[in-house]
Design a protein around this motif. Structure first.
Motif, PDB file in Angstrom:
ATOM      1  N   SER A  24       0.833  -1.216   0.000  1.00  0.00           N
ATOM      2  CA  SER A  24       0.000   0.000   0.000  1.00  0.00           C
ATOM      3  C   SER A  24       0.860   1.255   0.000  1.00  0.00           C
ATOM      4  O   SER A  24       0.638   2.190  -0.780  1.00  0.00           O
ATOM      5  N   ILE A  25       1.866   1.288   0.903  1.00  0.00           N
ATOM      6  CA  ILE A  25       2.728   2.470   0.989  1.00  0.00           C
ATOM      7  C   ILE A  25       3.465   2.671  -0.331  1.00  0.00           C
ATOM      8  O   ILE A  25       3.587   3.800  -0.831  1.00  0.00           O
ATOM      9  N   TYR A  26       3.935   1.560  -0.906  1.00  0.00           N
ATOM     10  CA  TYR A  26       4.674   1.654  -2.174  1.00  0.00           C
ATOM     11  C   TYR A  26       3.823   2.328  -3.242  1.00  0.00           C
ATOM     12  O   TYR A  26       4.257   3.277  -3.895  1.00  0.00           O
ATOM     13  N   ASN A  27       2.603   1.824  -3.440  1.00  0.00           N
ATOM     14  CA  ASN A  27       1.752   2.386  -4.502  1.00  0.00           C
ATOM     15  C   ASN A  27       1.305   3.804  -4.193  1.00  0.00           C
ATOM     16  O   ASN A  27       1.219   4.653  -5.090  1.00  0.00           O
ATOM     17  N   ILE A  28       1.020   4.078  -2.918  1.00  0.00           N
ATOM     18  CA  ILE A  28       0.570   5.427  -2.537  1.00  0.00           C
ATOM     19  C   ILE A  28       1.674   6.460  -2.788  1.00  0.00           C
ATOM     20  O   ILE A  28       1.407   7.594  -3.208  1.00  0.00           O
ATOM     21  N   VAL A  29       2.924   6.065  -2.546  1.00  0.00           N
ATOM     22  CA  VAL A  29       4.045   6.984  -2.734  1.00  0.00           C
ATOM     23  C   VAL A  29       4.535   6.983  -4.179  1.00  0.00           C
ATOM     24  O   VAL A  29       4.790   8.032  -4.778  1.00  0.00           O
ATOM     25  N   ALA A  30       4.665   5.787  -4.766  1.00  0.00           N
ATOM     26  CA  ALA A  30       5.310   5.660  -6.079  1.00  0.00           C
ATOM     27  C   ALA A  30       4.485   6.268  -7.211  1.00  0.00           C
ATOM     28  O   ALA A  30       5.041   6.923  -8.105  1.00  0.00           O
ATOM     29  N   ILE A  31       3.175   6.075  -7.208  1.00  0.00           N
ATOM     30  CA  ILE A  31       2.355   6.565  -8.327  1.00  0.00           C
ATOM     31  C   ILE A  31       2.368   8.093  -8.413  1.00  0.00           C
ATOM     32  O   ILE A  31       2.576   8.656  -9.508  1.00  0.00           O
ATOM     33  N   PRO A  32       2.181   8.828  -7.315  1.00  0.00           N
ATOM     34  CA  PRO A  32       2.287  10.298  -7.414  1.00  0.00           C
ATOM     35  C   PRO A  32       3.682  10.764  -7.861  1.00  0.00           C
ATOM     36  O   PRO A  32       3.805  11.733  -8.619  1.00  0.00           O
ATOM     37  N   LEU A  33       4.734  10.077  -7.398  1.00  0.00           N
ATOM     38  CA  LEU A  33       6.084  10.445  -7.812  1.00  0.00           C
ATOM     39  C   LEU A  33       6.255  10.256  -9.320  1.00  0.00           C
ATOM     40  O   LEU A  33       6.808  11.109 -10.019  1.00  0.00           O
ATOM     41  N   ALA A  34       5.772   9.104  -9.810  1.00  0.00           N
ATOM     42  CA  ALA A  34       5.896   8.817 -11.238  1.00  0.00           C
ATOM     43  C   ALA A  34       5.072   9.805 -12.077  1.00  0.00           C
ATOM     44  O   ALA A  34       5.453  10.140 -13.208  1.00  0.00           O
ATOM     45  N   ALA A  35       3.963  10.260 -11.535  1.00  0.00           N
ATOM     46  CA  ALA A  35       3.101  11.189 -12.269  1.00  0.00           C
ATOM     47  C   ALA A  35       3.685  12.606 -12.311  1.00  0.00           C
ATOM     48  O   ALA A  35       3.160  13.467 -13.019  1.00  0.00           O
ATOM     49  N   GLY A  36       4.766  12.842 -11.550  1.00  0.00           N
ATOM     50  CA  GLY A  36       5.385  14.168 -11.552  1.00  0.00           C
ATOM     51  C   GLY A  36       4.707  15.130 -10.622  1.00  0.00           C
ATOM     52  O   GLY A  36       4.821  16.354 -10.787  1.00  0.00           O
ATOM     53  N   LEU A  37       3.997  14.612  -9.621  1.00  0.00           N
ATOM     54  CA  LEU A  37       3.308  15.489  -8.672  1.00  0.00           C
ATOM     55  C   LEU A  37       4.317  16.346  -7.916  1.00  0.00           C
ATOM     56  O   LEU A  37       4.043  17.490  -7.553  1.00  0.00           O
ATOM     57  N   PHE A  38       5.501  15.744  -7.660  1.00  0.00           N
ATOM     58  CA  PHE A  38       6.578  16.493  -7.013  1.00  0.00           C
ATOM     59  C   PHE A  38       7.634  16.780  -8.089  1.00  0.00           C
ATOM     60  O   PHE A  38       8.430  15.903  -8.431  1.00  0.00           O
ATOM     61  N   THR A  39       7.627  17.981  -8.613  1.00  0.00           N
ATOM     62  CA  THR A  39       8.467  18.298  -9.776  1.00  0.00           C
ATOM     63  C   THR A  39       9.957  18.196  -9.481  1.00  0.00           C
ATOM     64  O   THR A  39      10.774  18.089 -10.402  1.00  0.00           O
ATOM     65  N   SER A  40      10.309  18.229  -8.180  1.00  0.00           N
ATOM     66  CA  SER A  40      11.730  18.140  -7.837  1.00  0.00           C
ATOM     67  C   SER A  40      12.258  16.712  -7.995  1.00  0.00           C
ATOM     68  O   SER A  40      13.461  16.477  -8.017  1.00  0.00           O
TER      69      SER A  40
END
Length: 823
Positions: free
Chosen positions: A776-792
Motif C-alpha cells: 500500500s505504501i509503495y503504490n501510494i508513494v510511487a504513483i504520485p512520484l511517477a506522475a510528476g506530482l513532485f516536480t523536484s
C-alpha cells in the motif's frame, strides 16, 4: 421392492468421511449395502423401498454431516446410470485444477470472474500460488474441457487431468520450461537494451550517423517488443475483449504506447539530428522489459521456495517397493501395489504404503508427525507411508495404498489448503478489481494535465514520459502476493511440524482464539489407557470376558482398546454380538435373550456393588471405572488409568504464556478424576461427567459470551463439540470422525501442537499485514512520484520498472521469513 440408486455425496474429504457415510446408511433399516467412491464422490445404494425411501436416505446422510444429491425419481433409471434431478437440485463436482500464467491479484480476479460467468459454475476459488484453483460446478452444464476454454479465453491455461499427481508433474514441467524461457528472454532483452542505450549515448564518438542509429534502435526495440513484451500484449488483448484489466494491461499499454510513439517519429522524421535521438523510447522499452523480466525471474524463483514443503512431501513417497511374489520379494512400481500385499522394508527405505507390521522394526516418523525420535514398533503396529525405516529389515502388510494413505491424504489436504483463500485475502481482491482501471485513469490524467497545463518545453512529451512511468511503476502484484505467499509458506511449515491445517480460513482463525477447550482422554493424556485393576463377581468368567472383548472390539472409544488388550488373548469363541454404542455412556449388546451393558455407572443402571467392589472404588477415587452388567446385575468393575503426557504441564504453561488463552478441561470421567488432573496443570475451569451434547452446550455458551473457542478432542464423543466450536483441533491418533470434523489435526499427538498452531497463525497474519502495508505504501508513494506530482523528483520509465519489480520480490522474501519462525 429391491432398488438401486446412484447419486453424489458432497462434503467428503477423506476415507474416514466415506466410511462414516457408508456406516450411517448401512445402519438404516432397509438398506442392504452402500458403496462409496471417495474419488468422484459417488455412492451406490441398494435398498428395499418398502422399508425406507429416498427422503430417509437423504436425512440419514445429512445427519451424518454431509449432503446426498439425489437423482430423479424415475424408477426406470438403469443400474449404474445417474439420472439427473428434475426438482432443481444440483449434481455438482468440486475439483482442484491448476491455472498457469497468472502473475498478480488482477490476473486472479480476471480468471475467477471468467469462471464464475461460465454456465454451470457454482463457485471458484483461484489462488495465485502455483495457480491452485478449486471449482464447484454442475457436471450437466459444463465440463473440465469447457472450463479450460473459459480460462484460455482470458489469456491463461488450465491443467485438467483428474490425477493430481499428473497435474503436479505437468505443472513442474511447465514451470521449468517457463523459467528457462523467461531466463532466455531476460538475457536477450538485457543485452539488446544495453547495446541500444550505448548507441544512443556514444553514436557520435564511434562514427555512426543519427539515421543509422535510429534504424538500429528501432530494430532492437522491435525485437524486444515482439519477443519480450508480446506475451503481455496478447494476454491483455484477450482480457480487454472480456472487460478484464490486469498487470498485463499496464505493461502492454506502456510498452505499446512507447513503441508506437517512437516508431512514428522514426518513420516520419526525415532528419533525426533535428529533433534529437533522446526523444524516442526504443532504449526505454528495453530497460522497462529488462527490469520487469528480472523481477519476474527473481519472483518466480522465490515463489517456488514457498512451495518447497509440498514438493518435499511428495518426494517422501518412493517410486518402487519390494513386494512379495510367491516365496521371494521383487521390485515393483508403487502404483502396482494393492491392499494385502506384503512389502519388505530395509534400513534406509521409505515406507511406500500404510500397513500393519508383520515383524519388529524402528521408524523415523519425523517427516509425518514432526517428532524427531525414532519409534520402535512390533508386529501388529501400524506403519505410515513416508516414514523412514531405521532399524532391522521388516515386513508389513499393506492396508492403504496410493492417495488413501496417510501421506496421500496429507498431500491432498496441504494442496487444497494452499489453494484456499483466507478471509483477509478479500481485501486484496477488492482492491485488485479497481486498481488497474484506476491506474489507467491516473495515467491518462497525467498525460492530459501535463500536456494542457504545463509550461515546460514539449509538455506533451513530458506528459507521455510521466504517463508511461505511472503505468509501469504501479504494482498490483505486490498486493496479490501479500496473502497467498504467506499462506503457502505457513501451510508448508505446519506440515513439517506435524500440523495438518485444512484451509486458510482455519489458519487465520487460529490467531483469534481466546479459549481452548480440552477433552481429557488422548488430548492431554497419552491416550493409551490400561486396565490396572478389576473385580469380577464370579471366577467362572471366561464367557463373560469373551462377550465383553468381542463387543469392545466393535467400539471406537479409546477405553475399548484397553479392555481388549487386557482380556483379548483369552478369547476363543466367535460369539454373535450386535453392539449398540451410546456416546459418553458405554456399549450395550444382547446375547441369548439377556442384555449386557458396559460403561459408566449411570449408563448401566446404577447397580448394587459388593463390598469388594466398593472397596475398589475407594482405592481408586481418581481413576476411570467401567461397570459391566447383565440385566442390571453387576458382573465386574474395571479400573482404567491413562497417564498424562510427560510434556503436558510444560506445553499448557507455554500455551498460556505465549498466547494468553483461557484453558478449559471437559471429560465424561468423574469430577474427582477431572479435578485431580486439572489442578497440577493450572486449569481452573474443569468439568466432569460431560456427555457429548453437554460438551457442545459448554462450547456454545462460551461462544454466546463473545469468546472465540478452539475445541481439542480425539474421539467420536467429541465430534458435536468439535463441529460447534469456532475452530476444531483433533489429535492425530483419534477417531476418523474426529479428524474429519476437525479443521486442524495434530499428527504427532504432541501437547505443544496447539501452541505451535496458534503461534504460527499469529506470525502468518503479522507477515500478511506487513506485506499489505508495504504494497500500500509503495503504490501510494510511487504513483504520485511517477506522475510528476513532485516536480523536484523525476522518475523515468526505466527506474519505474525497477521499482515495480523490487516491490513484488520484497513481498515474497518477507513471506519466506515464516520458514525461520520457531514453533
Amino acid at each position: 421392492m429391491k432398488r438401486n440408486i446412484e447419486c453424489h455425496v458432497e462434503g467428503m474429504m477423506c476415507e474416514g468421511c466415506a466410511k462414516h457415510v457408508r456406516e450411517a446408511l448401512e445402519g438404516l433399516s432397509g438398506v442392504e449395502s452402500a458403496e462409496v467412491s471417495l474419488e468422484d464422490g459417488r455412492i451406490s445404494i441398494n435398498y428395499d423401498d418398502e422399508l425406507t425411501d429416498t427422503k430417509e436416505l437423504e436425512a440419514t446422510v445429512r445427519d451424518a454431516g454431509y449432503t446426498l444429491v439425489l437423482p430423479g425419481e424415475d424408477p426406470e433409471t438403469p443400474k449404474g446410470a445417474t439420472a439427473h434431478p428434475t426438482d432443481g437440485s444440483e449434481v455438482s463436482q468440486k475439483r482442484l485444477f491448476t491455472v498457469t500464467g497468472m502473475h498478480c491479484a488482477a490476473c486472479v480476479s480476471a480468471v475467477q470472474e471468467r469462471l464464475l460467468k461460465t454456465k454451470g459454475v457454482r463457485d471458484a476459488e483461484v489462488n495465485l500460488m502455483e495457480g491452485r484453483t478449486l471449482i464447484s460446478y454442475d457436471d450437466r452444464e459444463t465440463s473440465p474441457v469447457k472450463l479450460r476454454e473459459a480460462v484460455r479465453s482470458v489469456g491463461y491455461d488450465m491443467l485438467i487431468d483428474e490425477d493430481t499427481e499428473v497435474q503436479d508433474r505437468e505443472l513442474m514441467s511447465s514451470q521449468e520450461s517457463a523459467l528457462r524461457l523467461l531466463l532466455r528472454k531476460l538475457v536477450l532483452t538485457a543485452v539488446l537494451s544495453v547495446v541500444a542505450m550505448g548507441l544512443m549515448m556514444t553514436h557520435e564518438s564511434i562514427g555512426l550517423s543519427p539515421k543509422l542509429t535510429y534504424i538500429l534502435s528501432f530494430a532492437f526495440g522491435a525485437i524486444i517488443y515482439i519477443y519480450a513484451a508480446g506475451d503481455y500484449v496478447r494476454r491483455a488483448m484477450k482480457q480487454l475483449t472480456k472487460g478484464s484489466f490486469t498487470m498485463d494491461t499496464l505493461i502492454a499499454i506502456s510498452t505499446t504506447v512507447a513503441f508506437l510513439y517512437s516508431t512514428i517519429r522514426f518513420v516520419f522524421v526525415e532528419e533525426p539530428a533535428q529533433v534529437g535521438l533522446m526523444h524516442t523510447y526504443f532504449d526505454v522499452i528495453g530497460m522497462i522489459m529488462t527490469f520487469i523480466l528480472l523481477g519476474r525471474y527473481i519472483e518466480e524463483r522465490a515463489k517456488r521456495r514457498t512451495t518447497d514443503s509440498l514438493r518435499k512431501l511428495m518426494s517422501l513417497a518412493p517410486q518402487e517397493a519390494m513386494v512379495k511374489v510367491g516365496e521371494s520379494f521383487v521390485r515393483r512400481d508403487i502404483k502396482e501395489l494393492r491392499v494385502g500385499d506384503e512389502v519388505m522394508l530395509r534400513k534406509g527405505d521409505r515406507v511406500p504404503v500404510d500397513g500393519i507390521l508383520l515383524s519388529e522394526g524402528a521408524f523415523d516418523e519425523s517427516s509425518i508427525t514432526g517428532e524427531p525420535i525414532p519409534v520402535e514398533k512390533v508386529a501388529g503396529d501400524e506403519v505410515f507411508s513416508g516414514s523412514l525405516s531405521v532399524g532391522r529389515a521388516a515386513v508389513l502388510r499393506a492396508t492403504k495404498v496410493g492417495r488413501k494413505t496417510l501421506l496421500g491424504r496429507i498431500i491432498a489436504t496441504v494442496r487444497r489448503a494452499q489453494a484456499s483463500k483466507a478471509p483477509i485475502q478479500r481485501i486484496a481482491d477488492r482492491i485488485a478489481s479497481v486498481f488497474v482501471p484506476a491506474v489507467l485513469v491516473i495515467a491518462l490524467l497525467t498525460l492530459c494535465l501535463w500536456g494542457l497545463c504545463s509550461d515546460a518545453p514539449e509538455p506533451w512529451l513530458r506528459g507521455l514520459d510521466h504517463a508511461i512511468s505511472v503505468l509501469v511503476i504501479a504494482c498490483p502484484c505486490a498486493l496479490g502476493l501479500a496473502t497467498p505467499t504467506a499462506i503457502t509458506v505457513a501451510m508448508g511449515k505446519a506440515s513439517r511440524n506435524g500440523l495438518l491445517i485444512k484451509d486458510a480460513v482455519a489458519l487465520e482463525q487460529l490467531g483469534k482464539v481466546t479459549d481452548v477447550v480440552l477433552d481429557k482422554t488422548g488430548t492431554i493424556t497419552v491416550g493409551q489407557p490400561k486396565v490396572v485393576d478389576a473385580k469380577w463377581a464370579t471366577e467362572d468368567n471366561h464367557l463373560l470376558k469373551s462377550l465383553l472383548v468381542q463387543a469392545e472390539e466393535k467400539s471406537s472409544h479409546p477405553l475399548a482398546s484397553a479392555i481388549v488388550s487386557r482380556y483379548g488373548h483369552r478369547v476363543e469363541e466367535d460369539l454373535p454380538v450386535e453392539v449398540r454404542e451410546t456416546a459418553g455412556g458405554g456399549i450395550a449388546f444382547d446375547y441369548k435373550g439377556k442384555t449386557y451393558r458396559a460403561g459408566q455407572r449411570r449408563f448401566v443402571g446404577d447397580p448394587d456393588l459388593t463390598e469388594g467392589m466398593q472397596q475398589l472404588e475407594r482405592l481408586h477415587p481418581d481413576s476411570t471405572l467401567i461397570y459391566y452388567t447383565c440385566n442390571g446385575e453387576l458382573l465386574a468393575l474395571l479400573v482404567l488409568e491413562d497417564k498424562l503426557h510427560p510434556e503436558t504441564e510444560i506445553a499448557l504453561s507455554r500455551l498460556r504464556e505465549r498466547t494468553g488463552v483461557e484453558l478449559h478441561l471437559l471429560s465424561g470421567d468423574t469430577q474427582a478424576r477431572v479435578n485431580a488432573i486439572a489442578a497440577p496443570l493450572g486449569i481452573k475451569k474443569a468439568q466432569g461427567g460431560m456427555l457429548p451434547l453437554d460438551k457442545k452446550s459448554y462450547v456454545d455458551d462460551l461462544r454466546k459470551d463473545g469468546r472465540v473457542v478452539a475445541m481439542v478432542g480425539d474421539g467420536i464423543n467429541d465430534s458435536p463439540a468439535l463441529a460447534s466450536a469456532d475452530l476444531s483441533i483433533a489429535m492425530g491418533n483419534g477417531s476418523d470422525i474426529a479428524t474429519d470434523v476437525a479443521q486442524v489435526t495434530a499428527l504427532g499427538n504432541s501437547p505443544f501442537a496447539i501452541e505451535r498452531a496458534i503461534h504460527l497463525s499469529k506470525s502468518t497474519i503479522r507477515i500478511i499485514y506487513e506485506n499489505f502495508l508495504w504494497a500500500s505504501i509503495y503504490n501510494i508513494v510511487a504513483i504520485p512520484l511517477a506522475a510528476g506530482l513532485f516536480t523536484s523528483v523525476v522518475i523515468d520509465p526505466a527506474v519505474s520498472a525497477a521499482a515495480m519489480a523490487f516491490s513484488s520480490v520484497l513481498v515474497v522474501l518477507n513471506s519466506l521469513r515464516l520458514r525461520s519462525v520457531r514453533l
